[in-house]
Design a protein around this motif. Structure first.
Motif, PDB file in Angstrom:
ATOM      1  N   ARG A  87      -1.109   7.901 -19.617  1.00  0.00           N
ATOM      2  CA  ARG A  87      -1.178   8.689 -20.848  1.00  0.00           C
ATOM      3  C   ARG A  87      -2.627   8.998 -21.219  1.00  0.00           C
ATOM      4  NH1 ARG A  87       3.688   5.918 -21.817  1.00  0.00           N
ATOM      5  NH2 ARG A  87       2.679   3.976 -22.432  1.00  0.00           N
ATOM      6  N   LEU A  88      -3.509   8.022 -21.039  1.00  0.00           N
ATOM      7  CA  LEU A  88      -4.919   8.255 -21.336  1.00  0.00           C
ATOM      8  C   LEU A  88      -5.514   9.270 -20.366  1.00  0.00           C
ATOM      9  CD1 LEU A  88      -7.530   7.664 -22.852  1.00  0.00           C
ATOM     10  CD2 LEU A  88      -7.854   5.649 -21.397  1.00  0.00           C
ATOM     11  N   THR A  89      -5.165   9.157 -19.096  1.00  0.00           N
ATOM     12  CA  THR A  89      -5.638  10.108 -18.089  1.00  0.00           C
ATOM     13  C   THR A  89      -5.199  11.527 -18.439  1.00  0.00           C
ATOM     14  OG1 THR A  89      -5.583   8.415 -16.355  1.00  0.00           O
ATOM     15  CG2 THR A  89      -5.575  10.709 -15.638  1.00  0.00           C
ATOM     16  N   ALA A  90      -3.943  11.654 -18.846  1.00  0.00           N
ATOM     17  CA  ALA A  90      -3.424  12.976 -19.216  1.00  0.00           C
ATOM     18  C   ALA A  90      -4.149  13.536 -20.434  1.00  0.00           C
ATOM     19  CB  ALA A  90      -1.922  12.887 -19.487  1.00  0.00           C
ATOM     20  N   ALA A  91      -4.429  12.679 -21.424  1.00  0.00           N
ATOM     21  CA  ALA A  91      -5.113  13.127 -22.633  1.00  0.00           C
ATOM     22  C   ALA A  91      -6.541  13.571 -22.324  1.00  0.00           C
ATOM     23  CB  ALA A  91      -5.123  12.009 -23.670  1.00  0.00           C
ATOM     24  N   ILE A  92      -7.232  12.810 -21.477  1.00  0.00           N
ATOM     25  CA  ILE A  92      -8.601  13.168 -21.110  1.00  0.00           C
ATOM     26  C   ILE A  92      -8.614  14.473 -20.323  1.00  0.00           C
ATOM     27  CG2 ILE A  92     -10.534  12.501 -19.623  1.00  0.00           C
ATOM     28  CD1 ILE A  92     -10.033   9.596 -20.507  1.00  0.00           C
ATOM     29  N   THR A  93      -7.669  14.617 -19.403  1.00  0.00           N
ATOM     30  CA  THR A  93      -7.578  15.839 -18.605  1.00  0.00           C
ATOM     31  C   THR A  93      -7.283  17.046 -19.481  1.00  0.00           C
ATOM     32  OG1 THR A  93      -6.789  14.560 -16.694  1.00  0.00           O
ATOM     33  CG2 THR A  93      -6.405  16.932 -16.664  1.00  0.00           C
ATOM     34  N   ALA A  94      -6.375  16.866 -20.446  1.00  0.00           N
ATOM     35  CA  ALA A  94      -6.028  17.963 -21.351  1.00  0.00           C
ATOM     36  C   ALA A  94      -7.222  18.395 -22.195  1.00  0.00           C
ATOM     37  CB  ALA A  94      -4.870  17.543 -22.253  1.00  0.00           C
ATOM     38  N   ALA A  95      -8.125  17.470 -22.457  1.00  0.00           N
ATOM     39  CA  ALA A  95      -9.326  17.778 -23.245  1.00  0.00           C
ATOM     40  C   ALA A  95     -10.456  18.339 -22.388  1.00  0.00           C
ATOM     41  CB  ALA A  95      -9.803  16.527 -23.975  1.00  0.00           C
ATOM     42  N   GLY A  96     -10.198  18.517 -21.092  1.00  0.00           N
ATOM     43  CA  GLY A  96     -11.199  19.099 -20.204  1.00  0.00           C
ATOM     44  C   GLY A  96     -12.015  18.099 -19.417  1.00  0.00           C
ATOM     45  N   GLY A  97     -11.671  16.806 -19.513  1.00  0.00           N
ATOM     46  CA  GLY A  97     -12.393  15.766 -18.790  1.00  0.00           C
ATOM     47  C   GLY A  97     -11.768  15.435 -17.447  1.00  0.00           C
ATOM     48  N   VAL A  98     -12.408  14.503 -16.752  1.00  0.00           N
ATOM     49  CA  VAL A  98     -11.917  14.059 -15.443  1.00  0.00           C
ATOM     50  C   VAL A  98     -11.692  12.559 -15.496  1.00  0.00           C
ATOM     51  CG1 VAL A  98     -12.386  13.914 -12.965  1.00  0.00           C
ATOM     52  CG2 VAL A  98     -13.234  15.879 -14.288  1.00  0.00           C
ATOM     53  N   ALA A  99     -10.480  12.134 -15.193  1.00  0.00           N
ATOM     54  CA  ALA A  99     -10.133  10.711 -15.238  1.00  0.00           C
ATOM     55  C   ALA A  99      -9.159  10.378 -14.124  1.00  0.00           C
ATOM     56  CB  ALA A  99      -9.529  10.359 -16.598  1.00  0.00           C
ATOM     57  N   HIS A 100      -9.254   9.155 -13.642  1.00  0.00           N
ATOM     58  CA  HIS A 100      -8.341   8.656 -12.619  1.00  0.00           C
ATOM     59  C   HIS A 100      -7.873   7.265 -13.029  1.00  0.00           C
ATOM     60  CE1 HIS A 100      -9.552  11.903  -9.844  1.00  0.00           C
ATOM     61  NE2 HIS A 100     -10.781  11.687 -10.299  1.00  0.00           N
ATOM     62  N   ALA A 101      -6.577   7.031 -12.919  1.00  0.00           N
ATOM     63  CA  ALA A 101      -5.995   5.745 -13.314  1.00  0.00           C
ATOM     64  C   ALA A 101      -5.857   4.828 -12.117  1.00  0.00           C
ATOM     65  CB  ALA A 101      -4.635   5.968 -13.968  1.00  0.00           C
ATOM     66  N   TYR A 102      -6.261   3.568 -12.302  1.00  0.00           N
ATOM     67  CA  TYR A 102      -6.141   2.545 -11.262  1.00  0.00           C
ATOM     68  C   TYR A 102      -5.538   1.276 -11.870  1.00  0.00           C
ATOM     69  CZ  TYR A 102      -9.029   5.407  -8.181  1.00  0.00           C
ATOM     70  OH  TYR A 102      -9.500   6.426  -7.385  1.00  0.00           O
ATOM     71  N   PRO A 103      -4.218   1.219 -11.958  1.00  0.00           N
ATOM     72  CA  PRO A 103      -3.586   0.003 -12.509  1.00  0.00           C
ATOM     73  C   PRO A 103      -3.908  -1.204 -11.635  1.00  0.00           C
ATOM     74  CG  PRO A 103      -2.016   1.830 -12.376  1.00  0.00           C
ATOM     75  CD  PRO A 103      -3.223   2.250 -11.606  1.00  0.00           C
ATOM     76  N   ALA A 104      -4.317  -2.300 -12.275  1.00  0.00           N
ATOM     77  CA  ALA A 104      -4.661  -3.513 -11.532  1.00  0.00           C
ATOM     78  C   ALA A 104      -4.651  -4.702 -12.474  1.00  0.00           C
ATOM     79  CB  ALA A 104      -6.031  -3.382 -10.866  1.00  0.00           C
ATOM     80  N   ASP A 105      -4.294  -5.849 -11.932  1.00  0.00           N
ATOM     81  CA  ASP A 105      -4.285  -7.102 -12.678  1.00  0.00           C
ATOM     82  C   ASP A 105      -5.538  -7.881 -12.312  1.00  0.00           C
ATOM     83  OD1 ASP A 105      -3.841  -9.546 -13.852  1.00  0.00           O
ATOM     84  OD2 ASP A 105      -1.826  -9.828 -13.035  1.00  0.00           O
ATOM     85  N   MET A 106      -6.436  -8.061 -13.284  1.00  0.00           N
ATOM     86  CA  MET A 106      -7.709  -8.723 -13.016  1.00  0.00           C
ATOM     87  C   MET A 106      -7.553 -10.217 -12.718  1.00  0.00           C
ATOM     88  SD  MET A 106     -10.093  -6.404 -13.087  1.00  0.00           S
ATOM     89  CE  MET A 106     -11.629  -7.298 -13.305  1.00  0.00           C
ATOM     90  N   THR A 107      -6.361 -10.782 -12.897  1.00  0.00           N
ATOM     91  CA  THR A 107      -6.147 -12.189 -12.551  1.00  0.00           C
ATOM     92  C   THR A 107      -5.736 -12.363 -11.090  1.00  0.00           C
ATOM     93  OG1 THR A 107      -3.778 -12.246 -13.143  1.00  0.00           O
ATOM     94  CG2 THR A 107      -5.370 -12.612 -14.915  1.00  0.00           C
ATOM     95  N   ASP A 108      -5.462 -11.273 -10.404  1.00  0.00           N
ATOM     96  CA  ASP A 108      -5.059 -11.300  -8.988  1.00  0.00           C
ATOM     97  C   ASP A 108      -6.281 -10.942  -8.148  1.00  0.00           C
ATOM     98  OD1 ASP A 108      -4.101 -10.752  -6.411  1.00  0.00           O
ATOM     99  OD2 ASP A 108      -2.209  -9.934  -7.144  1.00  0.00           O
ATOM    100  N   MET A 109      -6.925 -11.962  -7.576  1.00  0.00           N
ATOM    101  CA  MET A 109      -8.195 -11.723  -6.889  1.00  0.00           C
ATOM    102  C   MET A 109      -8.047 -10.812  -5.673  1.00  0.00           C
ATOM    103  SD  MET A 109     -10.225 -13.154  -8.898  1.00  0.00           S
ATOM    104  CE  MET A 109      -9.335 -13.546 -10.405  1.00  0.00           C
ATOM    105  N   ASP A 110      -6.952 -10.933  -4.941  1.00  0.00           N
ATOM    106  CA  ASP A 110      -6.735 -10.048  -3.796  1.00  0.00           C
ATOM    107  C   ASP A 110      -6.551  -8.605  -4.259  1.00  0.00           C
ATOM    108  OD1 ASP A 110      -6.922 -12.145  -1.996  1.00  0.00           O
ATOM    109  OD2 ASP A 110      -4.763 -12.532  -1.981  1.00  0.00           O
TER     110      ASP A 110
END
Length: 291
Positions: free
Chosen positions: A77-100
């Motif tokens: 949703r944030l990526t879509a909002a930034i893109t709609a406003a003319g920005g460039v964003a990429h989403a990378y879902p990740a769990d910072m507790t999973d070291m691998d």
């Protein structure tokens, strides 16, 4: 206080107290654009609060923002909002507790974008709990240390070689003013984990400076976010998310070694000179409130 509440929505007394205690710096649009336009800026903890607000401002200034958090839906949703406003964003879902998973994330980022110009280490886990309620909750300590210390270290161990070989890069650590203060009751897990990464980064910063890689530690005061909401801070002056994200943008633009409340240095000096008295004072205050 919601993460979207404007500064003007606070009572006047709190606004005045916050301005006096925690003066903030907002870079000009021109300076922020010059600092980040066309550059890859990685923001962890980007789905809510300070990370989300910072990502929006950086994208509006021309950065390509790389958004990391556990919440895939919020990132999209944030990526879509930034893109709609003319920005460039990429989403990378990740769990910072999973070291691998963090290691794979760093490799994906380098493969997809070539390099990271700015890393904003904002993801954090806060726990406030007295020690007598923690005897059978060792996971409180492991999960805070994973998010606040080991996850960011794992990420940087993969990203730093590329920064150093390119001769440029900036790391912004969103820490807490509590790291500079006498240790507070009930905050052992959180304080220890934030202090661990703070010391790690400041130590590493002395090694990587010669390679053109810089670091800023933001010792953030209280910010009214959903992370701080479980503790009743209603009577404590604090920053809004918008004000806190201004500090992040200032760190990216000016690249100071640290940003901290003006009163933190006198308290550190006092604590160093009166360590035992400060400890006794906090212990008595904790007893008066009741464990």
């Amino acid at each position: 206080m919601s993460e979207t509440q404007p500064t003007t929505g606070r009572p006047l007394a709190e606004r005045v107290a916050a301005k006096l205690l925690y003066p903030t710096s907002r870079p000009s649009a021109k300076d922020l654009h010059a600092a980040v336009s066309g550059r890859n800026v990685l923001v962890t903890g980007a789905s809510h609060g300070i990370g989300k607000a910072s990502a929006r401002k950086l994208a509006a200034a021309g950065a390509t923002v790389l958004l990391v958090a556990r919440s895939a839906g919020e990132l999209e949703r944030l990526t879509a909002a930034i893109t709609a406003a003319g920005g460039v964003a990429h989403a990378y879902p990740a769990d910072m507790t999973d070291m691998d998973a963090v290691d794979r994330l760093a490799s994906r980022l380098l493969t997809a974008h070539g390099h990271i110009d700015v890393l904003i280490n904002n993801a954090g886990k806060s726990i406030r709990r007295p020690i007598d309620e923690s005897y059978d909750r060792f996971h409180d300590f492991t999960r805070t240390i994973d998010v606040n210390y080991l996850g960011p270290v794992r990420l940087l161990l993969t990203l730093l070689p590329a920064m150093r070989s390119r001769g440029s890069g900036h790391i912004v650590n969103v820490s807490t003013w509590g790291v500079l203060m006498p240790p507070a009751p009930r905050w052992a897990a959180y304080g220890a984990s934030k202090a661990a990464f703070d010391v790690w980064l400041r130590s590493v910063a002395t090694e990587i400076a010669a390679d053109g890689v810089t670091a800023t530690s933001i010792y953030m005061p209280l910010v009214h976010t959903r992370m701080s909401a479980p503790t009743d801070f209603s009577r404590v002056p604090g920053l809004t998310v918008d004000e806190a994200s201004d500090l992040v943008c200032h760190a990216v633009t000016a690249k100071p070694v640290e940003i901290a409340p003006w009163w933190s240095t006198p308290i550190q000096v006092w604590t160093g000179l009166t360590r035992s008295r400060a400890q006794h004072f906090l212990a008595r205050a904790f007893q008066r409130r009741g464990a």
